[in-house]
Motif scaffolding. Structure first.
Motif, short mmCIF file in Angstrom:
data_model
loop_
_atom_site.label_atom_id
_atom_site.label_comp_id
_atom_site.label_asym_id
_atom_site.label_seq_id
_atom_site.Cartn_x
_atom_site.Cartn_y
_atom_site.Cartn_z
N GLU A 144 0.94 -1.08 0.13
CA GLU A 144 -0.01 0.09 0.07
C GLU A 144 0.99 1.32 0.15
OE1 GLU A 144 -4.00 -1.61 2.32
OE2 GLU A 144 -2.11 -0.96 3.48
N ARG A 145 1.91 1.16 0.66
CA ARG A 145 2.91 2.50 0.82
C ARG A 145 3.53 2.45 -0.57
NH1 ARG A 145 3.53 7.20 1.37
NH2 ARG A 145 5.49 7.80 1.89
N GLN A 161 1.07 4.03 -2.81
CA GLN A 161 0.84 5.65 -2.62
C GLN A 161 1.92 6.51 -2.90
OE1 GLN A 161 0.65 6.18 1.89
NE2 GLN A 161 0.35 8.10 1.52
N GLU A 172 2.01 9.43 -5.58
CA GLU A 172 2.54 10.77 -5.50
C GLU A 172 3.52 11.32 -6.52
OE1 GLU A 172 3.71 10.23 -1.16
OE2 GLU A 172 1.51 10.34 -0.72
#
Length: 157
Positions: A11-12, A15, A19
């Protein structure tokens, strides 16, 4: 005291990738393909160059990822609209078409993609594959609508 949910590594990573894509979109729109650099994109996103290279193999790969994200979003939005009742569909479709080219950054990005495709045959092949995907998607929606009304689409000849 409320505990914050920890996000997984996957998930990171997702993300961070989003970004980086957001930052790249801004940098490409502002500086063009030639003026955009991995350093500028990293600085805009607040990440290191290593974060970019762990997500993308090159600046060109970032452009293609932006195009893919745009196409995915466009297809999802049109699919959502096409599921609406006929009255709401007409209004939402009109609103969507009225605002389709309202995103100046994306319009600039599209021009950059087209220019880069003109100069780079390998990129052009992948770029036009995405363009074809969107064209075929929109053509399919139009054909579905005519078929649903038992009508033939107008002839182009």
């Amino acid at each position: 005291m409320e505990k914050r949910a920890r996000i997984s590594r996957a998930e990171r990573h997702a993300q961070t990738r989003e970004e980086l894509l957001d930052a790249a979109r801004t940098v490409f729109a502002k500086h063009g393909y030639g003026g955009a650099s991995i350093d500028r994109i990293a600085a805009q996103a607040g990440y290191s160059k290593g974060a970019i290279y762990s997500n993308f193999e090159s600046k060109e790969a970032i452009m293609l990822a932006l195009l893919e994200r745009y196409a995915d979003d466009e297809i999802a939005e049109f699919n959502r609209i096409m599921q609406l009742d006929p009255t709401t569909l007409k209004t939402q479709l009109k609103d969507r078409l009225d605002t389709l080219n309202a995103d100046l950054d994306w319009d600039i990005m599209t021009m950059e993609l087209q220019l880069h495709a003109q100069r780079n045959p390998a990129f052009a092949e992948r770029f036009f594959a995405h363009e074809t995907r969107l064209t075929e998607f929109h053509a399919g929606i139009i054909a579905e609508r005519f078929a649903g009304e038992n009508k033939a689409p107008p002839s182009t000849h």
